[in-house]
Write a protein that holds these residues in place. Structure first.
Motif, mmCIF file in Angstrom:
data_model
loop_
_atom_site.group_PDB
_atom_site.id
_atom_site.type_symbol
_atom_site.label_atom_id
_atom_site.label_comp_id
_atom_site.label_asym_id
_atom_site.label_seq_id
_atom_site.Cartn_x
_atom_site.Cartn_y
_atom_site.Cartn_z
ATOM 1 N N ASN A 40 -22.877 24.240 -22.278
ATOM 2 C CA ASN A 40 -23.692 23.091 -22.694
ATOM 3 C C ASN A 40 -24.959 23.433 -23.459
ATOM 4 O OD1 ASN A 40 -22.276 20.669 -21.509
ATOM 5 N ND2 ASN A 40 -22.350 22.037 -19.757
ATOM 6 N N VAL A 41 -25.189 24.699 -23.764
ATOM 7 C CA VAL A 41 -26.392 25.078 -24.498
ATOM 8 C C VAL A 41 -26.305 24.565 -25.939
ATOM 9 C CG1 VAL A 41 -25.484 27.376 -25.151
ATOM 10 C CG2 VAL A 41 -27.958 26.976 -25.080
ATOM 11 N N THR A 42 -27.431 24.095 -26.444
ATOM 12 C CA THR A 42 -27.547 23.679 -27.842
ATOM 13 C C THR A 42 -28.862 24.196 -28.394
ATOM 14 O OG1 THR A 42 -28.620 21.588 -27.269
ATOM 15 C CG2 THR A 42 -26.218 21.530 -27.511
ATOM 16 N N GLY A 43 -28.962 24.229 -29.690
ATOM 17 C CA GLY A 43 -30.223 24.614 -30.314
ATOM 18 C C GLY A 43 -30.047 25.702 -31.352
ATOM 19 N N ARG A 44 -31.154 26.037 -31.976
ATOM 20 C CA ARG A 44 -31.178 27.017 -33.056
ATOM 21 C C ARG A 44 -30.624 28.377 -32.648
ATOM 22 N NH1 ARG A 44 -36.171 27.983 -33.483
ATOM 23 N NH2 ARG A 44 -35.991 30.039 -34.318
ATOM 24 N N THR A 45 -30.872 28.776 -31.416
ATOM 25 C CA THR A 45 -30.438 30.113 -30.959
ATOM 26 C C THR A 45 -29.188 30.036 -30.090
ATOM 27 O OG1 THR A 45 -31.986 29.992 -29.110
ATOM 28 C CG2 THR A 45 -32.772 31.075 -31.116
ATOM 29 N N PHE A 46 -28.411 28.987 -30.293
ATOM 30 C CA PHE A 46 -27.206 28.760 -29.507
ATOM 31 C C PHE A 46 -26.341 30.015 -29.372
ATOM 32 C CE2 PHE A 46 -22.628 28.259 -30.044
ATOM 33 C CZ PHE A 46 -22.283 27.687 -28.828
ATOM 34 N N ARG A 47 -25.979 30.615 -30.480
ATOM 35 C CA ARG A 47 -24.990 31.695 -30.463
ATOM 36 C C ARG A 47 -25.434 32.886 -29.617
ATOM 37 N NH1 ARG A 47 -20.386 33.203 -33.075
ATOM 38 N NH2 ARG A 47 -20.140 35.386 -33.624
ATOM 39 N N SER A 48 -26.652 33.332 -29.773
ATOM 40 C CA SER A 48 -27.098 34.508 -29.003
ATOM 41 C C SER A 48 -27.208 34.180 -27.511
ATOM 42 C CB SER A 48 -28.418 35.052 -29.550
ATOM 43 O OG SER A 48 -29.434 34.092 -29.430
ATOM 44 N N ILE A 49 -27.681 32.993 -27.196
ATOM 45 C CA ILE A 49 -27.797 32.606 -25.785
ATOM 46 C C ILE A 49 -26.409 32.395 -25.182
ATOM 47 C CG2 ILE A 49 -28.624 30.822 -24.207
ATOM 48 C CD1 ILE A 49 -31.032 30.512 -26.113
ATOM 49 N N HIS A 50 -25.532 31.766 -25.927
ATOM 50 C CA HIS A 50 -24.146 31.553 -25.494
ATOM 51 C C HIS A 50 -23.505 32.889 -25.125
ATOM 52 C CE1 HIS A 50 -20.361 29.234 -25.548
ATOM 53 N NE2 HIS A 50 -19.817 30.231 -26.225
ATOM 54 N N ARG A 51 -23.692 33.882 -25.955
ATOM 55 C CA ARG A 51 -23.123 35.213 -25.692
ATOM 56 C C ARG A 51 -23.818 35.912 -24.521
ATOM 57 N NH1 ARG A 51 -21.577 38.013 -31.443
ATOM 58 N NH2 ARG A 51 -19.771 36.688 -31.837
ATOM 59 N N GLN A 52 -25.128 35.787 -24.431
ATOM 60 C CA GLN A 52 -25.856 36.417 -23.327
ATOM 61 C C GLN A 52 -25.452 35.801 -21.996
ATOM 62 O OE1 GLN A 52 -27.880 39.115 -23.960
ATOM 63 N NE2 GLN A 52 -27.719 39.380 -21.748
ATOM 64 N N LEU A 53 -25.205 34.517 -21.976
ATOM 65 C CA LEU A 53 -24.752 33.860 -20.751
ATOM 66 C C LEU A 53 -23.401 34.402 -20.318
ATOM 67 C CD1 LEU A 53 -25.926 30.259 -21.606
ATOM 68 C CD2 LEU A 53 -26.690 31.590 -19.620
ATOM 69 N N ASP A 54 -22.515 34.660 -21.268
ATOM 70 C CA ASP A 54 -21.218 35.265 -20.918
ATOM 71 C C ASP A 54 -21.405 36.645 -20.292
ATOM 72 O OD1 ASP A 54 -19.084 33.564 -21.201
ATOM 73 O OD2 ASP A 54 -18.686 34.090 -23.287
ATOM 74 N N GLN A 55 -22.352 37.409 -20.800
ATOM 75 C CA GLN A 55 -22.622 38.723 -20.206
ATOM 76 C C GLN A 55 -23.132 38.581 -18.781
ATOM 77 O OE1 GLN A 55 -25.090 41.241 -22.645
ATOM 78 N NE2 GLN A 55 -23.817 40.916 -24.457
ATOM 79 N N ALA A 56 -24.013 37.612 -18.555
ATOM 80 C CA ALA A 56 -24.532 37.385 -17.198
ATOM 81 C C ALA A 56 -23.405 36.981 -16.251
ATOM 82 C CB ALA A 56 -25.624 36.309 -17.226
ATOM 83 N N VAL A 57 -22.491 36.145 -16.722
ATOM 84 C CA VAL A 57 -21.340 35.738 -15.911
ATOM 85 C C VAL A 57 -20.484 36.953 -15.578
ATOM 86 C CG1 VAL A 57 -19.179 34.412 -15.930
ATOM 87 C CG2 VAL A 57 -21.305 33.352 -16.732
ATOM 88 N N ASP A 58 -20.228 37.795 -16.557
ATOM 89 C CA ASP A 58 -19.423 38.999 -16.324
ATOM 90 C C ASP A 58 -20.058 39.907 -15.269
ATOM 91 O OD1 ASP A 58 -17.565 38.147 -18.193
ATOM 92 O OD2 ASP A 58 -18.297 39.480 -19.792
ATOM 93 N N VAL A 59 -21.368 40.095 -15.356
ATOM 94 C CA VAL A 59 -22.081 40.918 -14.371
ATOM 95 C C VAL A 59 -21.932 40.309 -12.982
ATOM 96 C CG1 VAL A 59 -24.404 41.591 -13.584
ATOM 97 C CG2 VAL A 59 -23.734 41.955 -15.977
ATOM 98 N N ALA A 60 -22.171 39.022 -12.871
ATOM 99 C CA ALA A 60 -22.093 38.357 -11.570
ATOM 100 C C ALA A 60 -20.683 38.436 -10.987
ATOM 101 C CB ALA A 60 -22.539 36.895 -11.702
ATOM 102 N N ARG A 61 -19.681 38.196 -11.801
ATOM 103 C CA ARG A 61 -18.302 38.215 -11.299
ATOM 104 C C ARG A 61 -17.880 39.618 -10.881
ATOM 105 N NH1 ARG A 61 -15.474 34.003 -15.586
ATOM 106 N NH2 ARG A 61 -16.272 32.126 -14.581
ATOM 107 N N ARG A 62 -18.237 40.613 -11.669
ATOM 108 C CA ARG A 62 -17.853 41.990 -11.339
ATOM 109 C C ARG A 62 -18.484 42.425 -10.009
ATOM 110 N NH1 ARG A 62 -20.766 45.281 -14.017
ATOM 111 N NH2 ARG A 62 -20.479 44.183 -15.986
#
Length: 155
Positions: A40-62
């Motif tokens: 649900n993130v929106t805004g000028r920096t969408f893409r970098s935040i979108h990708r960083q959130l995926d990294q955080a999810v990966d860390v948490a799941r692992r």
């Protein structure tokens, strides 16, 4: 009767099991929170935040999986069911709908700081009874603190 015999004394297993269960709940909660923001993130920096959130999810799941498997290895049954996470989780959800990129960064920074604080408490609690579990917690902390830094740097 448990199918897995613990290598730890009962009191050490209790302290360690509580720390690991807390980690399981925190990390599942964190992964769900970050994924909700990711979608649900929106805004000028969408893409970098979108990708960083995926990294955080990966860390948490692992690290959820590592904590749960360590619990089983010491004869403690982890509980990552939705009801348990909903009842014991300490991360408050976000509002429905789109979330502006700057708000996402602040939310993740704050939530990661809280998770790190609780995880550091678990690290301290397991130092004496089970240094092996403490080592697992330290490994998780390294990555959680890196994620915290990454989000803080976007503020």
């Amino acid at each position: 009767m448990t199918a897995i015999r613990s290598p730890l004394a009962d009191d050490a297993r209790t302290v360690t099991g509580e720390a690991l269960q807390g980690m399981v709940v925190d990390l599942i909660d964190l992964s769900l929170f970050a994924k909700q923001l990711h979608w649900n993130v929106t805004g000028r920096t969408f893409r970098s935040i979108h990708r960083q959130l995926d990294q955080a999810v990966d860390v948490a799941r692992r690290h959820t999986d590592l904590a749960a498997e360590r619990a089983v290895a010491i004869g403690v049954n982890p509980d990552g069911q939705v009801g348990t996470v909903a009842h014991r989780g300490q991360i408050h959800g976000v509002e429905s709908g789109y979330v502006q990129d700057e708000k996402v960064v602040r939310l993740m920074t704050d939530v990661l700081a809280d998770v790190i604080t609780r995880t550091r408490g678990r690290m301290d609690a397991t130092a004496e009874p089970d240094p092996v579990t403490q080592d697992l917690i330290i490994d998780a902390l390294k990555e959680l603190e890196m994620q915290h830094w990454m989000f803080q740097a976007m503020i």
